[in-house]
Enzyme design. Structure first.
Site, mmCIF file in Angstrom:
data_model
loop_
_atom_site.group_PDB
_atom_site.id
_atom_site.type_symbol
_atom_site.label_atom_id
_atom_site.label_comp_id
_atom_site.label_asym_id
_atom_site.label_seq_id
_atom_site.Cartn_x
_atom_site.Cartn_y
_atom_site.Cartn_z
ATOM 1 C CD GLU A 1 3.385 -0.799 7.467
ATOM 2 O OE1 GLU A 1 3.565 -0.619 8.695
ATOM 3 O OE2 GLU A 1 3.510 0.128 6.631
ATOM 4 C CD GLU A 2 2.633 3.350 5.514
ATOM 5 O OE1 GLU A 2 2.475 3.800 6.668
ATOM 6 O OE2 GLU A 2 3.738 3.286 4.960
ATOM 7 N NE ARG B 239 18.830 -3.991 17.951
ATOM 8 C CZ ARG B 239 18.396 -4.379 19.155
ATOM 9 N NH1 ARG B 239 17.169 -4.869 19.280
ATOM 10 N NH2 ARG B 239 19.171 -4.262 20.217
ATOM 11 C CG ASP C 8 -0.223 -0.117 2.530
ATOM 12 O OD1 ASP C 8 0.759 -0.871 2.594
ATOM 13 O OD2 ASP C 8 -0.640 0.535 3.511
ATOM 14 C CG HIS D 234 5.376 8.335 6.151
ATOM 15 N ND1 HIS D 234 4.334 8.072 7.012
ATOM 16 C CD2 HIS D 234 5.820 7.121 5.753
ATOM 17 C CE1 HIS D 234 4.182 6.762 7.132
ATOM 18 N NE2 HIS D 234 5.077 6.169 6.367
#
Length: 407
Positions: free
Chosen positions: A151-152, A191, A93, A378
């Site tokens: 996802e957003e 990580r 998205d 963004h």
């Protein structure tokens, strides 16, 4: 495949550690990415994107299912012999942002933009699927490519999991990447343990008693109460969270008042909470409400407090993170190389997949200030160095090959 990019289009050169077959694919990766970049779609509306993915998978003879959690897709690629199942996740998205880049591939959809790199994520996953489909003899087991919507927000990972994308066949581990302009080109951030923070929101309405600005003794000033709440909330991280842990309580909105000589009847505060350690899941909202209740009681005001949990923290499995780190070290040979302690208070719903299966989410550095490709995520001028596309494919392919060998 024949590239349809204009003859004068600049094609980035991928690192020499990327195998020749993927270097050859680079021009197509750029083409696919720019096609997607021009056609951004918001969460659960990714029909054009899903159609493009489906067309490519069909052309390459890759088995896939569509319409999962509305617009999601899962492709299945079998290796040459039995083995484990590794899932690779890519979000599809875009964001409700008006693009300001003046490039030939700028967004064609007014008010919508791929300002977070998800067009690159889809492209890297497609490139990986294409390569694996042509080289099934190089790996055992099964690879599931998960193309995820939303996802957003409001979040597509959870409904895809509920739809069964981690079963039939059962997934043993999952990996994913985020193109990352907070790291320079030629680096990978990976990580074990927490990588990204929980994403949670709150809204609080403080009800006072309005009145004339010249007669404050007749009122309960909701702005004064709200101001004290804002200040007091900042003591939570300072005095309730271990100093060796990290958390954020941010008031991002404060709305109150209608006139200069009127004491506001009510005030509305809204903000976000972030943390890495799941142990603080209940501590933070409980302390917030206790502080709000205490301040309001002291001033004779009342309140309504609403708290929403969006995404849990992204926590990587140590074994899979070490696999990704080893692969990244073999592909990325710049002086900066692998950044092992890269973290952000940003959130991601990859976290839901990692709650279900061992896995690793990592950052692929993509900023190139020399080409003015270093705007943050963004931002309306966000863009990235497309060299990372081939690099991302190589990293995913090597993860597949090594994961199958280890199993």
């Amino acid at each position: 495949m024949v590239s349809t990019l204009p003859a004068n289009t600049r094609i980035s050169k991928v690192p020499p550690q990327v195998r020749g077959n993927i270097q050859t694919l680079q021009s197509h990766l750029v083409e696919w990415r720019r096609h997607l970049h021009q056609r951004p779609e918001l969460g659960f509306e990714e029909t054009i994107t899903a159609d493009f993915i489906t067309q490519q998978l069909t052309r390459w003879g890759i088995e896939h299912q569509t319409g999962i959690a509305k617009t999601g897709i899962v492709a299945t690629i079998q290796g040459s012999r039995p083995g484990p199942v590794l899932a690779i996740r890519a979000d599809m998205d875009a964001l409700p942002i008006q693009e300001l880049n003046q490039v030939p591939y700028r967004s064609l959809h007014n008010g919508k933009m791929h300002a977070c790199g998800h067009d690159g994520h889809v492209t890297i996953a497609l490139g990986t699927a294409h390569y694996l489909a042509l080289h099934r003899d190089t790996f055992a087991g099964t690879v599931k490519m998960i193309f995820q919507p939303a996802e957003e927000g409001p979040g597509g990972a959870k409904p895809m999991i509920e739809a069964g994308v981690l079963s039939q066949p059962e997934v043993d581990a999952i990996i994913g990447l985020h193109i990352w302009n907070n790291l320079p080109l030629g680096t990978v951030g990976v990580r074990s343990g927490p990588l990204m923070a929980a994403t949670e929101y709150f809204h609080c309405t403080i009800q006072g008693r309005g009145g004339h600005g010249a007669l404050p003794h007749q009122t309960v000033d909701s702005i004064v109460v709200g101001a004290q709440v804002v200040t007091a909330l900042q003591t939570i991280v300072a005095r309730n969270i271990s100093p060796i842990e990290s958390a954020v309580v941010t008031v991002g909105e404060f709305q109150a008042g209608t006139a200069v000589n009127v004491i506001a009847n009510s005030a509305r505060l809204s903000g976000t909470v972030r943390y890495f350690n799941p142990e603080y899941r209940d501590v933070l909202p409980e302390r917030m409400e206790a502080i709000i209740a205490g301040v309001c009681q002291a001033h004779g005001a009342s309140y309504q407090f609403d708290y929403t949990r969006l995404y849990p923290p992204v926590i990587n499995d140590a074994t899979i993170a070490e696999l990704v780190k080893s692969v990244a070290s073999s592909v990325i040979e710049t002086p900066a190389g692998v950044v092992p302690e890269c973290q952000t208070m940003g959130g991601e719903d990859m976290s839901f997949f990692l709650q279900e299966k061992p896995g690793c989410y990592f950052f692929l550095g993509s900023a190139n200030p020399d080409l003015n490709l270093a705007y943050p995520h963004h931002h309306p001028r966000f863009d990235f160095d497309e060299t990372v596309l081939g690099t991302g494919v190589e990293i995913f392919v090597r993860c597949v090959e090594r994961f199958c060998q280890q199993k």
